[in-house]
Write a protein that holds these residues in place. Sequence first.
Motif, PDB file in Angstrom:
ATOM      1  N   GLY A  26       0.835  -1.197   0.000  1.00  7.64           N
ATOM      2  CA  GLY A  26       0.000   0.000   0.000  1.00  7.64           C
ATOM      3  C   GLY A  26       0.869   1.246   0.000  1.00  7.64           C
ATOM      4  N   ASP A  27       0.479   2.241   0.835  1.00 10.91           N
ATOM      5  CA  ASP A  27       1.183   3.530   0.819  1.00 10.91           C
ATOM      6  C   ASP A  27       2.278   3.625   1.888  1.00 10.91           C
ATOM      7  N   ALA A  30       5.529   5.563   1.122  1.00  8.86           N
ATOM      8  CA  ALA A  30       5.225   6.983   0.891  1.00  8.86           C
ATOM      9  C   ALA A  30       4.932   7.684   2.216  1.00  8.86           C
ATOM     10  N   GLY A 253      -3.559  -2.851  -2.443  1.00 10.75           N
ATOM     11  CA  GLY A 253      -2.926  -1.713  -1.783  1.00 10.75           C
ATOM     12  C   GLY A 253      -3.905  -0.937  -0.921  1.00 10.75           C
ATOM     13  N   THR A 254      -5.135  -0.822  -1.387  1.00  9.51           N
ATOM     14  CA  THR A 254      -6.151  -0.090  -0.618  1.00  9.51           C
ATOM     15  C   THR A 254      -6.400  -0.792   0.719  1.00  9.51           C
ATOM     16  N   THR A 257      -3.169  -0.413   2.959  1.00  3.78           N
ATOM     17  CA  THR A 257      -3.089   0.966   3.433  1.00  3.78           C
ATOM     18  C   THR A 257      -4.061   1.190   4.591  1.00  3.78           C
TER      19      THR A 257
END
Length: 272
Positions: A26-27, A30, A253-254, A257
Amino acid sequence: MNSSTQASSTAARPLGVLAALPQELGDLIAVMQAESGVVTRTFGRRDYHLGTVHGAPCVVTLARVGKVAAAATASALIHVFDVDAIVFTGVAGGVGESVHVGDVVVGETLLQHDMNAEPLFPRHEIPLLARSRFDADHALADALAAACERFIAEEGLELAARFKAALPRLATELPQVHRGLVISGDQFVASAAAVGALRALLPDALAVEMEGAAIAQVCHEYDVPCAVVRTISDTADEHASTSFSSFLTDIAGTYSTGILKRFLAGYRPLAR
Ligand code: SAH
């Protein structure tokens, strides 16, 4: 040091966060970049990203696919990065009758379904360890399951709307969170016959994947707590490779995350 870690004397030790494939993180990287910056160390052909994510000090990396890759990465997390615990996030095939694409499975117990040293040892038993099942850490599994429940309560309707085409069942029903046996082997399971064989041998299996039980074995051997959360990308049948690929690209990924955000924000290093 941040508020989520001040309570413990093990505050400096990070949590190891693992996935097999980049989409499954996921994120995370980042968020780490924005929150603390990322220090990357390359070791054994893997990149280990060190920093803080949602207040928790973490080492985030990719195990890549399969039990050997997962075991080697878990070992490096323990011995090179001195992690406090290991959490694996990713996708899996649903094996339990009530486990559907879009559901989430939190492993309470993990087993290597392709281990077979019969007749020397009982089916699935790891030779010389005298066991076939490895328990996830209860506190970590509880916290992961709670994060999954909150994720679905808070974002389930939005997930259903966004992924209507890929997950038609979500139009009528919210994803479910299951807890129980996750089985691992060096095979992508993709036929009804193979699922049937796994169910016959292991009727309590909920999900099949390729890494979790290897990590659980290494963590057992070194007394490091671990937990595994898997979103169901396919039902390990003839549609598995198509379902897996579209789920991985669009949806995995959703889930990671949303689940890890809630889990890491509440993470405290375990008292040991
Ligand atoms: N790198 C390839 C292959 C991935 S293998 C690709 O990107 O297409 C499938 C991965 O998803 C493994 O890491 C495994 O843990 C998990 N997985 C999902 N569905 C699975 C299934 N039906 N059987 C076994 N593993 C599955």
